[in-house]
Structure formats: C-alpha cells, structure tokens
Design an enzyme around this catalytic site. Structure first.
Site, mmCIF file in Angstrom:
data_model
loop_
_atom_site.group_PDB
_atom_site.id
_atom_site.type_symbol
_atom_site.label_atom_id
_atom_site.label_comp_id
_atom_site.label_asym_id
_atom_site.label_seq_id
_atom_site.Cartn_x
_atom_site.Cartn_y
_atom_site.Cartn_z
ATOM 1 C CB CYS A 2 -0.873 0.012 1.256
ATOM 2 S SG CYS A 2 -1.763 -1.517 1.491
ATOM 3 N NE ARG A 27 4.148 1.973 -1.654
ATOM 4 C CZ ARG A 27 5.345 1.553 -1.272
ATOM 5 N NH1 ARG A 27 6.397 1.843 -2.012
ATOM 6 N NH2 ARG A 27 5.505 0.834 -0.196
ATOM 7 C CD1 TRP A 76 -2.779 -4.987 -4.690
ATOM 8 C CD2 TRP A 76 -1.617 -6.017 -3.087
ATOM 9 N NE1 TRP A 76 -2.518 -6.264 -5.112
ATOM 10 C CE2 TRP A 76 -1.822 -6.922 -4.145
ATOM 11 C CE3 TRP A 76 -0.912 -6.443 -1.981
ATOM 12 C CZ2 TRP A 76 -1.336 -8.229 -4.127
ATOM 13 C CZ3 TRP A 76 -0.422 -7.739 -1.947
ATOM 14 C CH2 TRP A 76 -0.648 -8.620 -3.009
ATOM 15 C CG ASN A 102 2.691 -1.010 3.079
ATOM 16 O OD1 ASN A 102 2.085 -1.988 2.657
ATOM 17 N ND2 ASN A 102 3.861 -0.631 2.603
ATOM 18 N N GLY A 103 1.357 -3.366 5.422
ATOM 19 C CA GLY A 103 1.980 -4.555 6.012
ATOM 20 C C GLY A 103 0.903 -5.534 6.415
ATOM 21 C CD GLU A 485 10.171 -10.208 -17.584
ATOM 22 O OE1 GLU A 485 10.011 -11.017 -16.661
ATOM 23 O OE2 GLU A 485 9.772 -9.032 -17.526
ATOM 24 C CE LYS A 489 6.759 -7.226 -17.654
ATOM 25 N NZ LYS A 489 7.481 -7.971 -16.705
ATOM 26 C CD GLU A 492 3.620 -8.213 -15.005
ATOM 27 O OE1 GLU A 492 3.416 -8.040 -13.801
ATOM 28 O OE2 GLU A 492 4.766 -8.163 -15.486
ATOM 29 C CG HIS A 508 9.532 -33.681 -23.450
ATOM 30 N ND1 HIS A 508 9.851 -34.987 -23.762
ATOM 31 C CD2 HIS A 508 10.559 -32.920 -23.900
ATOM 32 C CE1 HIS A 508 11.033 -35.016 -24.344
ATOM 33 N NE2 HIS A 508 11.491 -33.785 -24.439
ATOM 34 C CE LYS A 607 7.690 -1.309 -10.501
ATOM 35 N NZ LYS A 607 7.834 -2.018 -11.793
HETATM 36 C C1 AGP Z 1 7.198 -7.736 -12.744
HETATM 37 O O1 AGP Z 1 6.635 -7.323 -14.002
HETATM 38 C C2 AGP Z 1 6.151 -8.004 -11.728
HETATM 39 N N1 AGP Z 1 5.389 -6.843 -11.493
HETATM 40 C C3 AGP Z 1 6.635 -8.700 -10.478
HETATM 41 O O2 AGP Z 1 6.831 -10.036 -10.859
HETATM 42 C C4 AGP Z 1 7.953 -8.208 -9.820
HETATM 43 O O3 AGP Z 1 9.039 -8.485 -10.654
HETATM 44 C C5 AGP Z 1 8.140 -8.988 -8.507
HETATM 45 O O4 AGP Z 1 7.067 -8.674 -7.647
HETATM 46 C C6 AGP Z 1 9.466 -8.679 -7.812
HETATM 47 O O5 AGP Z 1 9.518 -7.322 -7.463
HETATM 48 P P1 AGP Z 1 10.940 -6.711 -6.994
HETATM 49 O O6 AGP Z 1 11.866 -6.816 -8.170
HETATM 50 O O7 AGP Z 1 10.633 -5.288 -6.626
HETATM 51 O O8 AGP Z 1 11.415 -7.525 -5.827
#
Ligand code: AGP
Length: 612
Positions: A2, A27, A76, A102-103, A485, A489, A492, A508, A607
C-alpha cells in the site's frame, strides 16, 4: 503493498496528501482514503473503494477538508475485500485517532478477540483496524499518545509501516515501521511521512529512512526518532538524487511505454563508469569484496521473485559460462521456508527492483542468519534490501512506476552480465572475452533503440494476437528465461494466459496445445543452437501453430516458417537477452493497450509486494 502519505505543517494537508497517494497509486489501487484534523481539530475521515479519482470525486468542499495535519492511504487489499469500509484510514470506537498501515498484522485475530472482550466494536474485515482499537485501548488507560502507539506496536506480530493522528494531540503525527518502508521528509517548517519518496519529492529531497522498529514523533517544529523500546536514534538525513520529472509520463500514454523507451538510457546508466577497457574487465565497487574474496566464491545462490527471478536465471547462464561457478536460482518465497543449505564460500545475491519485496527480504535474512555473504542488486536507493545486504550494486534504472517491470529487468541483467565478466576475469576468463564484451556492451543502447524504432511494426503484430486466449513463448539457453519474462509481461497486463517454455521441452507435453488458435512466440536468434530451435519451430508449424519469431537481422529463411518475424541486430551470445526481450515487452504492451486495459495498474497487482 500500500501507499502511505502524511503531512504536518502550515499548509492545507488535503491536496498534498491526495496528490501524494496519487503518485503511489502503482503500489496499490483498489481503495483509498484520507484523515485530517480540521480547523477545529475535529478528526474527519473520507474514504472510497476504487481508484483515487473516486475518492477525489467523493470529497466535500475544500473548506470542509481543510486541515494542517493529515494522513492518506492507497490500498492493495490483503485482508478484506477492496470496499469503502475496509479502506484506510481506520479509527477506533471513539473516533479520536486515525491509522493508515502498510503490512500484515499476523496476530490480528487474537488481538481483536481480546479487544472485543473489552467491548471494542469492529466494523471492517481488515487486520489494520486492530491497530486503531489497540492504540485507543492504551490511550483510554491514560497513556500519552506516543506511548500508547509504542505499547500497541510492541504487541503486534508481523509487519507495519504506519502513520497515526489523534484529535486530542492535534499538533502531533506519529509514524513507525517494521518490515514495510517508511520515510520522513523534512521540509521548511513542515514534515512528511511516506512509503515512497515519489510522493513527496516535489516538496523536499531531504529524507530520513526509518529502520525497522523505529518510531518518529513529529510536530510542527521538529521530530524525534527512537526505537520502539524508547532508545534515542540519531537521525541520518539523506538527499534524494533524482527529481520529479523522472516520475512524469511526458508524451507517453503509459509509464510502461515510457520506461520501455528509456532502456537505451537506463542500460547505459547500468554500465556507465563500470567498464575497465584497459584491464578487459568491469568494476562493481559496491560489492565490498576483494579479488581474493571474489576468487574464493565456490557457489552462488540467487534469490528473487517474478521478473527479478527471470533476471536471476539469465545471470545463472552467464555466470556459469564465464566464471564456471555453479549458480542456483531460487524463488525467494520457497527458499525462505526450505531451510536452505549454505555451504562454505556460498555467495547469496538478492535481486529486487523495489528493494522491499517481503519474500526476498525474508529469504536474504534467512541466508544471513546462516552466515552467508549477501549481495543486493536493487534499483531503489536506501531500500530495505539495499540496506540489509553486505554490499551490492544499484542498477540506476531510475524510478520504475509501471507495475510490469521492463527497464529494471534489462538493467538487472546488465549488472549480472557484468558480474559474470568480473567473476570470470578473476579466474580464467581470457582478456579477449572481456574486451569484446565491453566493446559490444557499449553498442547495446543503440541496438535497443533500433528495435524500439520498430514499435509500429510490433503494434501491427500485436493486433493479430490481441484476442487470443492463450500464448506459448519458446526460447533456448539464456533466451529461455527471456521466454518466461515475455510470457509474464503478456499475462500480467493483458490477462491472456501465457506460458514460457524451453523450446525443446515443448515436445514433452505443451505441443498438445498447438493449433491454429495458439500464437507461439519463439526467440530464435543466430547462435550456436539456432538449428535446434528451428526444428522445434518446424514441429509447431507442422501442427498449424501460429509462429511469431524474434530473429537476427539477415535471417531471411525464417520467413518460410513463420507468420511474423521481428528482427533484432546481431550481438554477442552473452548479451542477446538485452535485445530479445525488447520486442516481447512492446508486444505485451500493445496487446494490453489494444484490449483497452489499464497497462500501468493491472488488476490485482501492485508494484512491490511487501506482504507474504
Ligand atoms: C514484474 O513485471 C512483476 N510486477 C513482479 O513479478 C515483480 O518483478 C516482482 O514482484 C518482484 O519485485 P521486486 O523486483 O521489486 O522484488
């Protein structure tokens, strides 16, 4: 995670804290709220589910929201749905205090039961509301405000970054942290608290990063930092080294697109000042390790999450090739509970863009407790992970706002590739390799730019797959993590299910998925295993799979088997991932944009995940 912003000073708090949480919306953005003490020192709380614009629309007249002290929160959701009732700030039974958090409070159920037994009534499903009632419980017992907060936090198990205001102490704001970032901003006769500098940088660049179990009591004139058990803490003021322009979209529609296009610069910043042509090696000063210590490393464990984990996997391929050191790449969330084996001369590298990811932080603490030497590869200066490692490298990618990581990824792998050369050159890697690596790395920014110049071409290809339900990404060698990766992308930000796979492994099982509706995005650059991947692609073609291929300029034969091809410049095999990922980033961006989705703030995501 958050976003938290607090203000105390002579100005009207409301516009400052609302603008602040808008800068933290990446965030977490499923609900938000503010609490202010108005001109009559009355506590007023306004909150709303949905984006912050919903909150802004719901606020009454500026006159009714005026106040010189206020706190704000963008959420969040972890406990309780993203409803208005569950939005922060939370208050207790008597409406005297307001808390943003936050937590995760892990023992919130036990605490709530005890408080309910004393007559406290709860209205939300959150863990945070417990904090409000607990602080109120200690206030009612006659404790002074900061003591009440201290007493309450001593009972909490879990993580918190909090800010609290109290209408009985209208000239005070209290903030504290354990496990979630919290920063004190020092203005001219005004102070700020925030989870991320981005929220306050337009007001001040003088900041203090609170450490775990520290609490700060702030009034209009000054502040005092102590530990939760009331030991004095000397304030260490830092100067933020970037400015607000770097957190502005400029002419781009989304932060993600801006950050994709920043990569020629950000990759350049990752290696600038670190290449030593004369010795055919690199310099990574922050490692705090001598040549002898670097030579003594016998094993490397990389711990990370998400995109950073994919970067770590590329690091494995490079470091094992250049330095012949065995590298394990571990999901931090698994590593932390697996009682990991740390042998003599094991180096643990934690990779994290935000430097705040709870799983990665916990994993590095576990490794540290077993005596491992820990390095960090992070982007956020002063972040918790950066401060808890024995050394490390900042990737200097600049603030990354888009939830889907792009420029941080290419900067992370740039650092890992340089680390591979450094570790190799203190062993048996010949200077010729180091020289050609350095020479070619200097050309990478312009080679990335040449791919970005194909943006319109890639957008056209995105149109051909934007309505797909699934997609398969294939790669071999260090392009296998790039396939992972690329798939991450796409899924997500466009919500299309996508899987990355080692190309040969497709036979396989996943080959059963191939039909005319399945786009297969394959990375097939000109390298030693080119012929191998071509036969994998023939297998896809033979089953009417739709092939979109990333190939090296000049490879015209590839056109015979694929529907679309995106050409990238020739480069060293070691550096290829820096180029092969770029088309995949743009492809995912355009598919999501064409689907009309919120590219910068995809549903359910945040994020940085500062909770387990
Ligand atoms: C990346 O596109 C994602 N949003 C997510 O997987 C991110 O890489 C992951 O949460 C790790 O975050 P960090 O690199 O800040 O530790």
């Amino acid at each position: 995670m958050c976003g938290i912003v607090g203000y105390i000073g002579k100005r009207n708090a409301t516009p400052i804290i609302v603008e602040g949480i808008k800068r933290l919306e990446y965030r977490g953005y499923d609900s938000s709220g503010i609490a202010i003490l108005d001109k009559n020192k009355q506590l007023k709380i306004f909150k709303k589910s949905g984006k912050i614009t919903e909150l802004e629309r719901s606020l009454p007249s500026p006159d009714e929201t005026y106040g010189n002290i206020g706190i704000a929160h963008t959420r969040w959701a972890t406990h309780g749905e993203p409803t208005t009732v569950n939005a922060h700030p939370h208050t207790g039974c008597f409406g005297k205090i307001a808390v943003v958090h936050n937590g995760i409070i892990e023992n919130h159920k036990i605490l709530q039961k005890k408080l309910e037994a004393e007559g406290h009534k709860f209205i939300s499903e959150t863990d945070t509301e417990v904090l409000a009632h607990l602080i109120e419980h200690f206030l009612i017992k006659g404790n002074e405000f900061s003591l009440a907060v201290r007493e309450a936090l001593q009972l909490v198990e879990g993580t918190f970054g909090i800010a609290v205001i109290n209408n009985e102490e209208p000239n005070k704001m209290i903030a504290a942290r354990r496990g979630s970032p919290l920063i004190l901003g020092i203005g001219k006769d005004e102070f700020f608290v925030t989870s991320d500098v981005a929220a306050i940088i337009i007001h001040t660049k003088r900041v203090i990063y609170l450490e775990d179990n520290e609490i700060v009591v702030i009034n209009h004139k000054n502040f005092e930092i102590t530990t939760l058990d009331n030991k004095y803490v000397e304030a260490k003021v830092s100067e933020v080294d970037w400015d607000v322009s770097s957190i502005d979209k400029g002419e781009y529609k989304h932060f993600m697109l801006k950050e994709i296009f920043e990569q020629p610069t950000s990759v350049g910043n990752a290696f600038r000042g670190r290449l030593m042509e004369n010795l055919s090696t690199v310099r990574l000063g922050g490692l705090n390790m001598s040549g002898e210590e670097l030579r003594s490393i016998k094993k490397i464990q990389i711990i990370a999450c998400g995109t950073s984990w994919h970067a770590g996997l590329i690091g494995k391929y490079v470091i094992e090739n250049t330095a012949r050191i065995p590298v394990d790449v571990e999901y931090a969330s698994e590593y932390r509970y697996r009682n990991p084996i740390i042998s003599e001369n094991t180096l643990v590298i934690s990779i994290s863009q935000s430097g705040e990811t709870a799983d990665t932080l916990a994993a590095l603490r576990e490794a540290k407790s077993k005596g491992a030497r820990i390095l960090g590869i992070t982007n956020v200066v002063g972040s918790t992970i950066a401060r808890e490692t024995d050394g490390g490298v900042y990737i200097h990618a600049g603030t990354e706002i888009g939830v889907a990581s792009t420029k941080a990824f290419t900067s992370q792998i740039t650092i890992l590739m340089m680390m591979g050369v450094l570790l190799g050159r203190v062993r048996n890697l010949p200077p010729t390799f180091g020289s050609s690596f350095i020479k070619e790395l200097r050309l990478i920014p312009q080679k990335i730019q040449s791919i970005l110049d194909k943006n319109d071409e890639i957008k056209k290809i995105a149109k051909t797959i934007k309505d797909s339900k699934n997609a398969l990404y294939l790669g071999r060698g260090s392009n296998y993590p790039v396939a992972l990766e690329g798939a991450l992308k796409l899924k997500e930000i466009s919500y299309i299910h996508a899987e990355g796979y080692p190309a040969a492994e497709m036979k396989h099982g996943p080959i059963a998925l191939i039909d005319e509706n399945m786009p297969v995005i394959a990375i097939a650059p000109d390298d030693a295993i080119y012929e191998k991947i071509i036969s994998n692609l023939q297998e896809v073609k033979a089953r009417n799979g739709r092939l979109i291929v990333i190939a090296t300029e000049g490879d015209t034969s590839i056109k015979d088997i694929c529907e679309s091809v995106i050409y990238i410049p020739q480069t060293l095999h070691t550096l290829q991932p820096l180029l092969t990922v770029i088309p995949l980033q743009l492809l995912a961006y355009h598919v999501a944009n064409l689907r009309g989705l919120d590219v910068d703030q995809p549903r359910n995501l945040a994020k940085s995940v500062t909770v387990e």
